[in-house]
Design a protein around this motif. Sequence first.
Motif, short mmCIF file in Angstrom:
data_model
loop_
_atom_site.label_atom_id
_atom_site.label_comp_id
_atom_site.label_asym_id
_atom_site.label_seq_id
_atom_site.Cartn_x
_atom_site.Cartn_y
_atom_site.Cartn_z
N ARG A 140 0.83 -1.21 0.00
CA ARG A 140 0.00 0.00 0.00
C ARG A 140 0.86 1.26 0.00
NH1 ARG A 140 -3.33 2.16 -2.50
NH2 ARG A 140 -4.50 3.86 -1.56
N SER A 144 0.62 4.11 -2.85
CA SER A 144 0.31 5.50 -2.48
C SER A 144 1.38 6.45 -2.98
CB SER A 144 0.16 5.62 -0.96
OG SER A 144 -0.86 4.76 -0.48
N ASP A 147 0.81 6.83 -6.59
CA ASP A 147 -0.33 7.73 -6.81
C ASP A 147 0.07 9.19 -6.61
OD1 ASP A 147 -2.00 5.63 -7.40
OD2 ASP A 147 -3.00 5.59 -5.45
N ALA A 176 0.52 11.33 -0.25
CA ALA A 176 0.57 9.86 -0.22
C ALA A 176 0.01 9.33 1.09
CB ALA A 176 2.01 9.38 -0.43
N LEU A 179 -3.66 9.44 0.91
CA LEU A 179 -4.21 8.47 -0.03
C LEU A 179 -4.10 7.03 0.48
CD1 LEU A 179 -2.81 9.82 -3.44
CD2 LEU A 179 -5.01 10.31 -2.36
N ALA A 180 -3.18 6.78 1.40
CA ALA A 180 -2.88 5.41 1.81
C ALA A 180 -4.10 4.69 2.38
CB ALA A 180 -1.74 5.40 2.82
N LYS A 182 -7.07 5.05 1.45
CA LYS A 182 -8.06 4.98 0.38
C LYS A 182 -9.33 5.79 0.68
CE LYS A 182 -6.49 0.57 -1.51
NZ LYS A 182 -6.86 -0.79 -1.98
#
Length: 268
Positions: A140, A144, A147, A176, A179-180, A182
Amino acid sequence: MSGQTITEQPGPPTPVASQSKIVVSGLDAFYGNVQVLHGISMDILEHQVTALIGPSGCGKSTFLRCLNRMNDLIPGARVSGNVLLSGLDIYARGVDAVEVRKRVGMVFQKSNPFPKSIFDNVAYGLRLAGVRNRSALEERVEESLKDAALWDEVKDRLNQSALDLSGGQQQRVCIARALAVKPEVVLMDEPASALDPGATTKIEELIHDLRSHYTIVIVTHNMQQAARVADFTAYFYLGKLVEMGPTRQIFTNPENKHTEDYITGRFG
């Protein structure tokens, strides 16, 4: 920006039809006895970038923090009205603010990485959520950082302190980290205001890429930035929503004279 006109920008593509991710209706916000937001109502569409613009002190950041209940952390702050996230009233009795913040992530104006390694910064929220499996964390964290368009720059030094990175890289670590876990929505409060032009460009490119997976709401004082990154723009003044619409319309043919005056630099 006084006296300056905004040079015409290509702007984002005309927004396509999309369903509402957040529906705000009749939102009032107070700090103690002072009312700072007055009857805000708007729809924030899924997988679109919505920019909030307006002069300093007009309520943009307060409104942003209302969308994930960050104002709950400020003594004396209270809100009334409704904020629906995919149909859930986030201010309803029994709704856990921590769970709301997992679904609606936040990136602040000043990059605020923890004094930890790059890996531990990004994995922080995952560990809080109970993820302990090392391989799951590694997967993950990598996703991230990719992303956040940072993986290639830091993949060989994940155990180094995030504080050793440049300002732009630190901000992308914070993105990040958000975003990790979600989230469904990412809120950004002037995420590039403290960065140099090159780092700002990277953040803007990242916002453009992220909207295919996330709904994004950004506060910015930079009119040209709003024109470049946002599908929709909302203009705030004195705690009220003056006008909201597709960015191209707001910047080229606003309905409200007050909006036009701000956009063209006649005041603000």
